[in-house]
Scaffold this motif. Structure first.
Motif, PDB file in Angstrom:
ATOM      1  N   UNK A   1      -5.161   7.212   0.459  1.00 27.22           N
ATOM      2  CA  UNK A   1      -4.580   6.370   1.513  1.00 27.22           C
ATOM      3  C   UNK A   1      -5.662   5.512   2.155  1.00 27.22           C
ATOM      4  N   UNK A   2      -6.812   6.129   2.461  1.00 24.37           N
ATOM      5  CA  UNK A   2      -7.933   5.394   3.064  1.00 24.37           C
ATOM      6  C   UNK A   2      -8.387   4.270   2.143  1.00 24.37           C
ATOM      7  N   UNK A   3      -8.484   4.570   0.841  1.00 28.57           N
ATOM      8  CA  UNK A   3      -8.902   3.558  -0.137  1.00 28.57           C
ATOM      9  C   UNK A   3      -7.913   2.390  -0.172  1.00 28.57           C
TER      10      UNK A   3
ATOM     11  N   UNK B   1       1.783   9.470  -5.590  1.00 23.91           N
ATOM     12  CA  UNK B   1       2.274  10.790  -5.223  1.00 23.91           C
ATOM     13  C   UNK B   1       3.263  11.316  -6.259  1.00 23.91           C
ATOM     14  N   UNK B   2       4.199  10.461  -6.671  1.00 22.23           N
ATOM     15  CA  UNK B   2       5.193  10.877  -7.674  1.00 22.23           C
ATOM     16  C   UNK B   2       4.516  11.212  -9.001  1.00 22.23           C
ATOM     17  N   UNK B   3       3.510  10.424  -9.376  1.00 21.53           N
ATOM     18  CA  UNK B   3       2.762  10.672 -10.618  1.00 21.53           C
ATOM     19  C   UNK B   3       2.072  12.034 -10.570  1.00 21.53           C
ATOM     20  N   UNK B   4       1.398  12.316  -9.455  1.00 27.13           N
ATOM     21  CA  UNK B   4       0.699  13.598  -9.329  1.00 27.13           C
ATOM     22  C   UNK B   4       1.683  14.766  -9.278  1.00 27.13           C
ATOM     23  N   UNK B   5       2.840  14.532  -8.658  1.00 23.08           N
ATOM     24  CA  UNK B   5       3.871  15.582  -8.610  1.00 23.08           C
ATOM     25  C   UNK B   5       4.358  15.914 -10.022  1.00 23.08           C
TER      26      UNK B   5
ATOM     27  N   UNK C   1       0.835  -1.209   0.000  1.00 21.51           N
ATOM     28  CA  UNK C   1       0.000   0.000   0.000  1.00 21.51           C
ATOM     29  C   UNK C   1       0.865   1.253   0.000  1.00 21.51           C
ATOM     30  N   UNK C   2       1.931   1.232   0.795  1.00 19.46           N
ATOM     31  CA  UNK C   2       2.859   2.362   0.825  1.00 19.46           C
ATOM     32  C   UNK C   2       3.496   2.578  -0.548  1.00 19.46           C
ATOM     33  N   UNK C   3       3.857   1.485  -1.209  1.00 20.65           N
ATOM     34  CA  UNK C   3       4.458   1.570  -2.549  1.00 20.65           C
ATOM     35  C   UNK C   3       3.487   2.191  -3.538  1.00 20.65           C
ATOM     36  N   UNK C   4       2.226   1.748  -3.504  1.00 17.57           N
ATOM     37  CA  UNK C   4       1.202   2.314  -4.390  1.00 17.57           C
ATOM     38  C   UNK C   4       1.037   3.811  -4.150  1.00 17.57           C
ATOM     39  N   UNK C   5       1.040   4.196  -2.869  1.00 16.23           N
ATOM     40  CA  UNK C   5       0.857   5.622  -2.558  1.00 16.23           C
ATOM     41  C   UNK C   5       2.038   6.447  -3.060  1.00 16.23           C
ATOM     42  N   UNK C   6       3.257   5.925  -2.903  1.00 19.15           N
ATOM     43  CA  UNK C   6       4.443   6.648  -3.390  1.00 19.15           C
ATOM     44  C   UNK C   6       4.372   6.830  -4.909  1.00 19.15           C
ATOM     45  N   UNK C   7       3.973   5.761  -5.609  1.00 21.54           N
ATOM     46  CA  UNK C   7       3.817   5.851  -7.075  1.00 21.54           C
ATOM     47  C   UNK C   7       2.777   6.904  -7.429  1.00 21.54           C
TER      48      UNK C   7
END
Length: 279
Positions: A166-168, A143-147, A135-141
Motif C-alpha cells: 500500500x505504501x509503495x 490481494x485477490x492474487x495472494x489469496x 491504487x485501490x484497484x491495484x491493491x485489490x488485484x
C-alpha cells in the motif's frame, strides 16, 4: 514527470523507502533510528506537496532553493519525537494548506476568469481521486492474487508486506500519476457545461443544503446576540465549515451563473463576510 517535478518525485521516493524500512524492521530497530527516520519522513513528506506548489507558483530556480530552505528550517524546529498529537496536527494543517495552494498558485501572475479557475480545480481534484482509485484497484488485484496463491498453493505472505505494498502504491504510483496529470498550460484546460448529475447535485442538493446550514447557524447567532450567551457553545468549526461549504457552492455554480443569480451570489459572499466578522 521527473523532469517537471524532480524534487517532489525524489521526496516521494525517499519517504517511501524510509517507510518500507520502518515497516520491515519493526521493533528490531533501535529507538534512535526510529525517531530519526520518523522525523525525516515527516519533513520530506512535506516536500511532496511543497515543491509542486512552488513549481506552479513560479518556474524560477530560486523558488526550489527556497523550498529546500523551508524544509531545512522545518527539520531544525521539529522535535525529535514527532509522535506528539500536536506535532501531527500541525503537520496535517501544513499539508492541508499546501494542497489548497495547488488551486490558487498558478493564477498569481495572470488575469483569468472564475470559469478557468473552476475547471482547473475540477481537474486537480479529479486527478487526485483517480490516482487513489487506481491504487485501490491495484491493491485489490494484488490481494485477490495472494489469496488465490495461498488457497491453491499454500504460498503465504506476511501481513506487514501488504502494508508495504500500500505504501509503495501511494508513494510511487499515486504521486507520480497525480503529478503527471497536472496540466502544463492552464488556459488550455477544457471548459465544460454541466449535464445531468452535475446540474442536479448543484441546484437541488448542494444549494438547499447550504440554505439549511445557513438557517441553523445564523439562528443560533441571533439567539446568542439576544441572550448574550457568547460562551455557551464554541462555533469556530461550524463557522469555518460554513465558509468552505459556501465557497464550494459558489464554485459549483460557476458554469451556471447569469444575471438572475446576482442576489444569490451576494447572499453567499455576504453571509460569509458576516460570519467572518462574528468569528
Amino acid at each position: 514527470i521527473l523532469k517537471r517535478f524532480p524534487l517532489a518525485i525524489l521526496s516521494s521516493f525517499i519517504v517511501t523507502v524510509l517507510l518500507l524500512i520502518l515497516i520491515e524492521v519493526g521493533n528490531r530497530a533501535s529507538s534512535n533510528f526510529v525517531l530519526l527516520a520518523n522525523k525525516l519522513v515527516l519533513v520530506i513528506s512535506l516536500g511532496i506537496f511543497l515543491f509542486p506548489a512552488l513549481n506552479l507558483l513560479s518556474k524560477r530556480v530560486w523558488f526550489k532553493l527556497a523550498g529546500l530552505g523551508l524544509l531545512g528550517l522545518y527539520y531544525y524546529y521539529l522535535p525529535l519525537n514527532i509522535l506528539d498529537s500536536t506535532v501531527i496536527a500541525h503537520h496535517m494543517l501544513l499539508v492541508f494548506a499546501l494542497c489548497f495552494m495547488f488551486l490558487w498558485a498558478p493564477f498569481m501572475d495572470i488575469k483569468i476568469s472564475n470559469q478557468n479557475i473552476w475547471e482547473w480545480t475540477q481537474t486537480i481534484v479529479q486527478n487526485l481521486l483517480v490516482s487513489l482509485l487506481l491504487s485501490l484497484t491495484f491493491f485489490i488485484i494484488f490481494y485477490v492474487t495472494m489469496y488465490a496463491l495461498e488457497k491453491l498453493f499454500s504460498i503465504t505472505l506476511a501481513t506487514h508486506h501488504y502494508t508495504q505494498f500500500i505504501v509503495f502504491l501511494l508513494g510511487i504510483f499515486s504521486v507520480s500519476y497525480f503529478l503527471g496529470k497536472i496540466p502544463k498550460y492552464i488556459m488550455l484546460v477544457q471548459k465544460n457545461k454541466y449535464e445531468g448529475l452535475g446540474l442536479v447535485f448543484t441546484k437541488y442538493i448542494l444549494t438547499p443544503s447550504l440554505l439549511i446550514y445557513f438557517m441553523i447557524i445564523f439562528s443560533y447567532i441571533i439567539k446568542v446576540l439576544l441572550e448574550e450567551s457568547w460562551q455557551e457553545v464554541n462555533i469556530d468549526l461550524l463557522a469555518i465549515g460554513y465558509t468552505f461549504f459556501a465557497i464550494g457552492t459558489y464554485m459549483h455554480w460557476t458554469p451556471l451563473w447569469d444575471d438572475a443569480n446576482k442576489k444569490f451570489r451576494a447572499f453567499i459572499w455576504g453571509s460569509t463576510f458576516i460570519l467572518s466578522i462574528l468569528l
